[in-house]
Design a protein around this motif. Structure first.
Motif, PDB file in Angstrom:
ATOM      1  N   ASN A 169     -69.925  18.115  39.501  1.00 61.16           N
ATOM      2  CA  ASN A 169     -69.747  18.457  40.909  1.00 61.16           C
ATOM      3  C   ASN A 169     -69.069  19.816  41.079  1.00 61.16           C
ATOM      4  OD1 ASN A 169     -70.885  16.138  41.982  1.00 61.16           O
ATOM      5  ND2 ASN A 169     -68.955  15.008  41.954  1.00 61.16           N
ATOM      6  N   GLY A 170     -69.398  20.462  42.212  1.00 53.93           N
ATOM      7  CA  GLY A 170     -68.693  21.670  42.599  1.00 53.93           C
ATOM      8  C   GLY A 170     -69.284  22.960  42.094  1.00 53.93           C
ATOM      9  N   PHE A 171     -70.447  22.891  41.438  1.00 56.35           N
ATOM     10  CA  PHE A 171     -71.078  24.093  40.910  1.00 56.35           C
ATOM     11  C   PHE A 171     -72.428  24.321  41.598  1.00 56.35           C
ATOM     12  CE2 PHE A 171     -68.104  22.810  37.702  1.00 56.35           C
ATOM     13  CZ  PHE A 171     -67.602  24.000  37.184  1.00 56.35           C
ATOM     14  N   GLU A 172     -72.795  25.584  41.716  1.00 57.95           N
ATOM     15  CA  GLU A 172     -74.064  25.938  42.351  1.00 57.95           C
ATOM     16  C   GLU A 172     -75.202  25.679  41.371  1.00 57.95           C
ATOM     17  OE1 GLU A 172     -75.710  29.504  45.286  1.00 57.95           O
ATOM     18  OE2 GLU A 172     -74.144  29.924  43.814  1.00 57.95           O
ATOM     19  N   ALA A 173     -76.017  24.677  41.686  1.00 58.21           N
ATOM     20  CA  ALA A 173     -77.119  24.321  40.795  1.00 58.21           C
ATOM     21  C   ALA A 173     -78.276  25.297  40.932  1.00 58.21           C
ATOM     22  CB  ALA A 173     -77.591  22.902  41.089  1.00 58.21           C
ATOM     23  N   HIS A 174     -78.592  25.639  42.161  1.00 59.26           N
ATOM     24  CA  HIS A 174     -79.620  26.617  42.505  1.00 59.26           C
ATOM     25  C   HIS A 174     -79.049  27.481  43.616  1.00 59.26           C
ATOM     26  CE1 HIS A 174     -82.653  24.404  40.157  1.00 59.26           C
ATOM     27  NE2 HIS A 174     -82.089  23.314  40.647  1.00 59.26           N
ATOM     28  N   PRO A 175     -79.604  28.659  43.857  1.00 57.38           N
ATOM     29  CA  PRO A 175     -79.048  29.521  44.898  1.00 57.38           C
ATOM     30  C   PRO A 175     -78.895  28.780  46.229  1.00 57.38           C
ATOM     31  CG  PRO A 175     -80.705  30.717  43.657  1.00 57.38           C
ATOM     32  CD  PRO A 175     -80.759  29.286  43.176  1.00 57.38           C
TER      33      PRO A 175
END
Length: 343
Positions: free
Chosen positions: A158-164
């Motif tokens: 959680n908490g991270f940008e997976a895609h723009p």
């Protein structure tokens, strides 16, 4: 020791599109393999999703992957450790059948399909392949018991940008990983770091929403536990601006096999404009879209985003167990998403 880290290579991406195969070949042959030779790299760690499709492989894509990546690594004599990612597994609840084991038996690759600790020049690294029902308990026991300073995995945190523009909020909590000095992961294609956790990002742009995003590989120093990022110099998506002539300074060879949007600000002389378009078309582009005003460009971006989101929805549905036909669910989700975009 310096170790090359690469992840989410997705051989066979975009339905085995030949332009992407050529783009991959250019990157590996002109950048990655020469780098490995020049800097004497002897160890490579692949953090998962080596192949794109979970349940099939295109023979052309497989042959190309071997020719451009696995064969040169074997010839150089590099050792490779490969984690099993979610795109590498046939079943969703077990890693027992996976692409690296089934397709790459001719290569001396240490395939990590269960929580495992390996030592690199005195530094222990805990490897965590994709977490599923079968290995979940074993994974958390391994995290708890591990004394390794470094963890590398194919994690959905959680908490991270997976895609723009899309931050994951339905994955794992990051707290169990606080014990490690450094955590490196594949899975999310966006390169980012928060605290001790770094998502390395994939090596190349795959969709229009990757436009302008930095992609590449890293080199990990086992002594300092630091990484150095080496950017892929070849982009796959370009926006050119036409103001009575193309404003961008770019070499034709950079655009060969790429996807281009020509955004027209001022067309000016029609004959001159037509000549510029014919010139672009002669450069061997994968695709050329001509956008004649900003509103059309915004609508076009929405369509492109919709296509990518639908792809993500399809992949997510493939990953979950459903008591009904998954294709029917995909059809409903596509309709709902398109309707939502039109509101």
């Amino acid at each position: 020791m310096k170790v090359l880290l690469i992840t989410d290579q997705h051989f066979g991406v975009r339905n085995d599109n030949q332009h992407f195969i050529n783009h991959y070949r250019k990157y590996y042959s002109k950048v990655v393999i020469p780098f490995i030779k020049a800097y004497g790299i002897t160890e490579i760690i692949d953090l998962g999703d080596t192949f794109d499709k979970r349940k099939s492989v295109n023979f052309m894509s497989l042959e190309a992957a071997k020719e451009m990546w696995f064969d040169p690594i074997k010839d150089i004599g590099c050792k490779m450790t490969a984690l099993v990612g979610n795109h590498d597994i046939y079943y969703k609840n077990t890693l027992r059948i996976n692409a690296p084991n089934e397709l790459l038996g001719d290569y001396d690759i240490d395939v990590i399909d269960e929580p495992t600790t390996r030592n690199y020049d005195g530094t222990d690294i805990l490897f965590l392949p994709w977490i599923c029902d079968e290995n979940r308990d074993d994974t958390f026991r391994s995290i708890t018991k591990s004394t390794a300073p470094v963890c590398m995995g194919h994690l959905e945190l959680n908490g991270f940008e997976a895609h723009p523009g899309h931050v994951m909020n339905m994955g794992m909590d990051i707290n169990p990983f606080d014990k490690f000095q450094r955590v490196f992961s594949g899975h999310y294609h966006m390169k980012s770091t928060k605290g001790n956790i770094s998502y390395l990002g994939n090596p190349y742009q795959l969709y229009w929403n990757d436009y302008g995003c930095k992609r590449g590989f890293h080199v990990f120093d086992t002594e300092t536990l630091k990484t150095t990022f080496y950017r892929n110099p070849y982009d796959m998506f370009y926006k050119l601006y036409y103001d009575n002539g193309v404003r961008n300074e770019i070499h034709p060879s950079d655009l060969e096999g790429t996807f281009v949007k020509l955004i027209v600000e001022d067309k000016g002389d029609q004959t001159k404009f037509d000549y510029a378009v014919r010139q672009l078309q002669s450069w061997g582009l994968a695709d050329l879209k001509i956008i004649e005003d900003l509103s059309v460009e915004m609508e076009d971006s929405l369509v492109l985003e919709t296509e990518d989101t639908i792809t993500l929805l399809d992949k997510y549905i493939d990953e979950i167990d459903l008591p009904v036909d998954s294709e029917n669910v995909k059809s409903i989700m596509r309709s709902l998403y398109v309707e939502a975009c039109e509101l």
